[in-house]
Every structure is written in structure tokens, then in C-alpha cells.
Design a protein around this motif. Structure first.
Motif, PDB file in Angstrom:
ATOM      1  N   TYR A  68       0.824  -1.201   0.000  1.00 21.17           N
ATOM      2  CA  TYR A  68       0.000   0.000   0.000  1.00 21.17           C
ATOM      3  C   TYR A  68       0.862   1.257   0.000  1.00 21.17           C
ATOM      4  O   TYR A  68       1.885   1.322   0.685  1.00 21.17           O
ATOM      5  N   LYS A 113      -2.022   4.603  -4.227  1.00 17.02           N
ATOM      6  CA  LYS A 113      -3.183   3.722  -4.112  1.00 17.02           C
ATOM      7  C   LYS A 113      -4.286   4.408  -3.326  1.00 17.02           C
ATOM      8  O   LYS A 113      -5.466   4.302  -3.663  1.00 17.02           O
ATOM      9  N   ILE A 154      -4.566  -5.884  -0.596  1.00 21.22           N
ATOM     10  CA  ILE A 154      -3.670  -4.846  -0.073  1.00 21.22           C
ATOM     11  C   ILE A 154      -2.924  -5.342   1.164  1.00 21.22           C
ATOM     12  O   ILE A 154      -3.515  -5.950   2.051  1.00 21.22           O
ATOM     13  N   VAL A 186      -5.913   1.964   5.902  1.00 18.36           N
ATOM     14  CA  VAL A 186      -6.313   2.312   4.539  1.00 18.36           C
ATOM     15  C   VAL A 186      -7.480   3.294   4.553  1.00 18.36           C
ATOM     16  O   VAL A 186      -7.483   4.293   3.818  1.00 18.36           O
TER      17      VAL A 186
END
Length: 246
Positions: free
Chosen positions: A95, A99, A132, A149
């Protein structure tokens, strides 16, 4: 943005989604969170979601049925034709900020947080769009990775941060690490703020910040310099910086 989170431990997300920027984003209606215990979708009387792996081996593997049915339910509920279905796992792509910026353009994200030894491979092959990994290490489950994330994505949504330029010069957003920051007092116990930042000359300040971002990247993450195309000014500054450390 609609964010659905499939997890066996929904209570882990209460504090994270209910405070700071993530909570403010929801209050501004920039994002809507929905945390779902996918055990509720198990089709057996004991609500089991895992089983022993075929071929033997240590640990338990998440069964496909509960997750397949949970994702199908969420897609239908949201009437979303193409949500990004994200699997958090050590085997996924590393990651990074690019992204995050890519995911921030989506309208619907579904996160699958696994536990135990792993996932039935049919989950990866049939319903997942992105795998991920937040780093080369193994966590107990995917919840912490999902939180990382989600935080990195939600802060990029329009109107979430007070200053819309706040994230544009973050580390990695420009390809470089971010420049140093200073605040009051200008002289703290003999430790002084660089004079250029007190000058009021915005052109010189911007040049200093760009050069210091380049310096910090060269000293801490020189690998990043191979991934970006430097401007003529940056090439000149980099040569000067290298000479300082010869």
C-alpha cells in the motif's frame, strides 16, 4: 463515499471511526460507514465461518459462503454496480499514497478483514478486486490494516480536511517526503527557526520547502528519487545537496 467493513470484531472500529477526522468526515456526509459482522451471514446453526484446510496444515481457513453472501448483500443494498472489494492480506500489493489517491476516487469500498490462517482461495479469485498489504509483516487480522487504509483514503475526500491544500504536499503525494515544519516561538531555548521562514518572501519560502523536501528524501528515502522525474531546478538542488554530504 460508502465504506462497508466486513469483520468478526466490529467493536474494534468504534473508537477509530468515531473520533477525529474520520468522524468529522461522516458528520459532513462525505462518507458513510457500515461495519458488518459477517458471522451473521453464516448458513449453519452454529454460525461458524471457518474450517480446517483441505490437505491438512496448521490453523483454520475462512469459508467462502459467509463472505460471498455478505458482499452480495452489500452490493444489492447499495445498488452499486462496481464497488472496489478490498482484501487485507500479507500477499497483497504494498500500500502507498498513490493507491490511497486512487481509492479516494471511488464511490463504494468494501473491506474484508480476515482472521485465522487465511481465506478460501475462491474468495480472492471471484469477489475481490484489490488485495492490499500495509507492510511486510503479519497481523492477527485485517482490521488494523483496514483502519490504516480507510484513514488514508477518507482524509483525501473533498471538504474533509479544513484546508483543501493540506494533503497535496503530504509525504509521498508529490513523490518526495514532506519538508520540515516550524511554529512559534521563533527561538525556543536557543533553537531557532530558519530565517527564510520569517522573511515573508513567499517565493523564497516555497523554494526552501521544495529543496528541504528533496534533501529529506535524499537522506531518508533515496529510493523514491528513482521513481519521479525531477525538474531542472530539483536536479540542480539535488546536485548541491549531494556535494554537502560528500
Amino acid at each position: 463515499m460508502q465504506i462497508d467493513i466486513l469483520t468478526l470484531f466490529p467493536e474494534m472500529f468504534t473508537g477509530v471511526l468515531g473520533t477525529s477526522i474520520l468522524n468529522k468526515a461522516a458528520e459532513k456526509s462525505a462518507v458513510q460507514y457500515n461495519v458488518v459482522n459477517f458471522r451473521d451471514f453464516a448458513d449453519n446453526k452454529h454460525a461458524t465461518v471457518d474450517d480446517y484446510p483441505y490437505g491438512g496444515g496448521a490453523g483454520m481457513v475462512l469459508k467462502p459462503q459467509p463472505i460471498f453472501d455478505a458482499v452480495a448483500f452489500l452490493k444489492k443494498k447499495a445498488e452499486s454496480k462496481k464497488p472496489r472489494v478490498i482484501l487485507l492480506c500479507p500477499q497483497g500489493e504494498r500500500y502507498d499514497q498513490r493507491k490511497a489517491e486512487q481509492l479516494a476516487q471511488e464511490e463504494h469500498l468494501i473491506f474484508i478483514c480476515g482472521h485465522y490462517e487465511g481465506y478460501d482461495e475462491r474468495i480472492r479469485e471471484n469477489i475481490v478486486t484489490d488485495e492490499i498489504s500495509i507492510g511486510d509483516y503479519v497481523l492477527t487480522g485485517g482490521e488494523l490494516g483496514a483502519m490504516v487504509v480507510i484513514d488514508s483514503v477518507v482524509r483525501l475526500l473533498p471538504e474533509v480536511l479544513g484546508n483543501q491544500e493540506s494533503h497535496m504536499k503530504d509525504s509521498f503525494s508529490t513523490g518526495l517526503l514532506e519538508h520540515p515544519h516550524y511554529t512559534r516561538p521563533a527561538d525556543f531555548r536557543g533553537l531557532k527557526v530558519p530565517e527564510v521562514l520569517l522573511s515573508g518572501n513567499h517565493k523564497l519560502i516555497e523554494e526552501w520547502r521544495n529543496k528541504e523536501a528533496l534533501r529529506r528524501t535524499f537522506l531518508r528515502r533515496p529510493d523514491l528519487l528513482d521513481k519521479i522525474e525531477l525538474t531542472p531546478d530539483q536536479q540542480k538542488w539535488l546536485s548541491e545537496i549531494k556535494k554537502e554530504y560528500e
